[in-house]
Write a protein that holds these residues in place. Structure first.
Motif, PDB file in Angstrom:
ATOM      1  N   LEU A   1      46.786 -19.164  64.016  1.00  0.00           N
ATOM      2  CA  LEU A   1      47.089 -19.228  62.588  1.00  0.00           C
ATOM      3  C   LEU A   1      48.439 -18.564  62.327  1.00  0.00           C
ATOM      4  CD1 LEU A   1      46.106 -19.723  59.606  1.00  0.00           C
ATOM      5  CD2 LEU A   1      45.067 -17.442  59.739  1.00  0.00           C
ATOM      6  N   VAL A   2      49.260 -19.192  61.473  1.00  0.00           N
ATOM      7  CA  VAL A   2      50.555 -18.630  61.113  1.00  0.00           C
ATOM      8  C   VAL A   2      50.551 -18.105  59.684  1.00  0.00           C
ATOM      9  CG1 VAL A   2      53.039 -19.050  60.956  1.00  0.00           C
ATOM     10  CG2 VAL A   2      51.687 -20.233  62.697  1.00  0.00           C
ATOM     11  N   GLY A   3      49.970 -18.866  58.753  1.00  0.00           N
ATOM     12  CA  GLY A   3      49.953 -18.427  57.365  1.00  0.00           C
ATOM     13  C   GLY A   3      49.482 -19.532  56.442  1.00  0.00           C
ATOM     14  N   PRO A   4      49.549 -19.290  55.133  1.00  0.00           N
ATOM     15  CA  PRO A   4      49.110 -20.284  54.152  1.00  0.00           C
ATOM     16  C   PRO A   4      50.139 -21.387  53.980  1.00  0.00           C
ATOM     17  CG  PRO A   4      49.966 -18.359  53.032  1.00  0.00           C
ATOM     18  CD  PRO A   4      50.015 -18.032  54.490  1.00  0.00           C
ATOM     19  N   ALA A   5      49.676 -22.619  53.857  1.00  0.00           N
ATOM     20  CA  ALA A   5      50.584 -23.755  53.678  1.00  0.00           C
ATOM     21  C   ALA A   5      51.056 -23.838  52.229  1.00  0.00           C
ATOM     22  CB  ALA A   5      49.877 -25.047  54.073  1.00  0.00           C
ATOM     23  N   ASN A   6      52.206 -24.497  52.035  1.00  0.00           N
ATOM     24  CA  ASN A   6      52.699 -24.708  50.669  1.00  0.00           C
ATOM     25  C   ASN A   6      51.828 -25.698  49.910  1.00  0.00           C
ATOM     26  OD1 ASN A   6      54.827 -23.014  51.265  1.00  0.00           O
ATOM     27  ND2 ASN A   6      56.185 -24.670  51.893  1.00  0.00           N
TER      28      ASN A   6
ATOM     29  N   PHE B 125      57.017 -24.743  56.552  1.00  0.00           N
ATOM     30  CA  PHE B 125      56.745 -23.960  55.338  1.00  0.00           C
ATOM     31  C   PHE B 125      57.536 -22.660  55.391  1.00  0.00           C
ATOM     32  CE2 PHE B 125      54.315 -21.494  58.117  1.00  0.00           C
ATOM     33  CZ  PHE B 125      53.543 -20.528  57.504  1.00  0.00           C
ATOM     34  N   ASP B 126      57.477 -21.886  54.329  1.00  0.00           N
ATOM     35  CA  ASP B 126      58.316 -20.690  54.192  1.00  0.00           C
ATOM     36  C   ASP B 126      57.881 -19.544  55.099  1.00  0.00           C
ATOM     37  OD1 ASP B 126      59.823 -21.973  52.267  1.00  0.00           O
ATOM     38  OD2 ASP B 126      58.614 -21.221  50.604  1.00  0.00           O
ATOM     39  N   SER B 127      56.621 -19.550  55.543  1.00  0.00           N
ATOM     40  CA  SER B 127      56.068 -18.487  56.390  1.00  0.00           C
ATOM     41  C   SER B 127      56.354 -17.100  55.818  1.00  0.00           C
ATOM     42  CB  SER B 127      56.629 -18.598  57.813  1.00  0.00           C
ATOM     43  OG  SER B 127      55.845 -17.869  58.729  1.00  0.00           O
TER      44      SER B 127
END
Length: 357
Positions: A174-179, A195-197
């Motif tokens: 997992l990297v983070g929440p998507a836009n 995405f902005d990460s």
């Protein structure tokens, strides 16, 4: 009578001579066929040739083509592909084709996106950086022969990264929440193409919105972690050194499984200090307590990575900017730490995400 025998023998000798010449011609001729694989729109097209010259000429007329010999060996190729770094050693990444100025380094078995080939160097892309590496000891695979490719994927509103590599670098994390929520795959080496990460590029020289008690609430959910009740260690280090407690806890979670690794249990080492790739357990530093380990990490990040010799951006980052440039040989360390921060933050109500998004 003799002339009749000669008439019978001569045709036989002629046939034998032709057979011998044919055998010698076949022996001198390359065995098998030459194959040219062409990578087009995600698919591989195949053509075969009897001669090397014909196959090479065809390969050179197009891009993303690989010339394969009769025994399956790659003879030459055009276009992009991947370069795999030598196993068992780090490979330095350079800013220039002359290989004179180092930028970073990556672990053995890392797959680098191949952009260009030079006489003694390669131009590659890895974790947001376009850099150069020595050609020697690299294993090259053209696009036409690459069966598995790493990618980012939007799934259930989150971004995941699937990495193809040798040894223990491969996997999905997992990297983070998507836009957005639209599910798709992205074949790129730059997370910002997807995405902005925010967790990956937010400053760690900041204060976490969570108290020691709230961090303990998260730690209580980890059944086998020896860090239960240690939330104050992270908040104290934040107050003393100015390094975000959520980031510190996430690094400890990533590097040591929240204190469950052998190095953490044997040496109170939560952050992999001095744990080299060739002998992580033997070379790892020893601390008197988990609290000492957290304090040492916060001090290091403050003095070396926020400011100091390794300062390339005060955030987890990648191989182009941030802490990941010098802190870890894993090119996706910054993404993995960001994903761990996201998990902790989400479990505690996403107050930090509301601040940085």
């Amino acid at each position: 009578m003799k002339s009749k025998q000669n008439k019978r023998i001569l045709p036989s000798l002629l046939i034998l001579a032709i057979a011998v010449l044919g055998f010698l011609w076949l022996e001198q001729r390359p065995s098998g066929t030459y194959t040219v694989e062409t990578f087009v729109d995600g698919q591989t097209e195949t053509r075969q040739f009897e001669s090397l010259a014909e196959a090479k000429a065809y390969m050179e007329r197009g891009d993303h083509r690989a010339l394969v010999g009769p025994d399956g060996e790659v003879i030459d190729f055009t276009g992009a592909g991947i370069a795999v770094t030598p196993t068992g050693q780090v490979t330095y990444l350079f800013k220039d084709a002359a290989l004179s100025e180092r930028q970073s380094y990556v672990a053995g078995g890392t797959r680098l996106r191949l952009l260009e080939r030079g006489q003694d160097h390669l131009k590659v892309s890895i974790s947001g950086a376009d850099v150069f590496v020595p050609l020697a000891n690299m294993t090259l695979y053209p696009d036409a022969l690459v069966k598995k490719r790493g990618f980012y994927e939007v799934r259930d509103g989150d971004v995941y990264h699937t990495v193809e590599a040798n040894d223990n670098l491969a996997g999905t994390f997992l990297v983070g929440p998507a836009n957005g929520t639209e599910e798709d795959r992205y074949y790129t080496e730059n997370v910002r193409d997807v995405f902005d990460s925010p967790y990956q590029f937010a400053s760690i020289a900041s204060t976490s919105p969570y108290s020691a008690a709230e961090l303990n609430r998260f730690l209580e959910t980890l059944s086998d972690s020896p860090l239960k009740g240690k939330g104050a260690a992270f908040k104290d280090a934040e107050s003393k050194h100015g390094i975000n407690a959520l980031f510190l806890l996430a690094v400890a979670g990533h590097e040591s499984g929240y204190g469950t690794s052998a190095i953490a249990r044997d040496k109170f080492n939560l952050f992999g200090f001095k744990a080299t790739d060739n002998d992580p357990s033997g070379n790892a530093a020893t601390f008197a307590s988990f609290e000492d380990s957290v304090d040492a990490a916060a001090n290091l990040f403050a003095e070396k990575y926020v400011t100091g010799a390794y300062a390339r951006g005060p955030y987890p980052g990648n191989k182009q900017e941030g802490i990941n440039i010098f802190y870890a040989s894993d090119p996706y360390w910054g993404e993995k730490v960001a994903g761990t921060m996201y998990r902790i933050d989400r479990a505690l109500g996403s107050a930090y995400y509301e601040r940085i998004k």
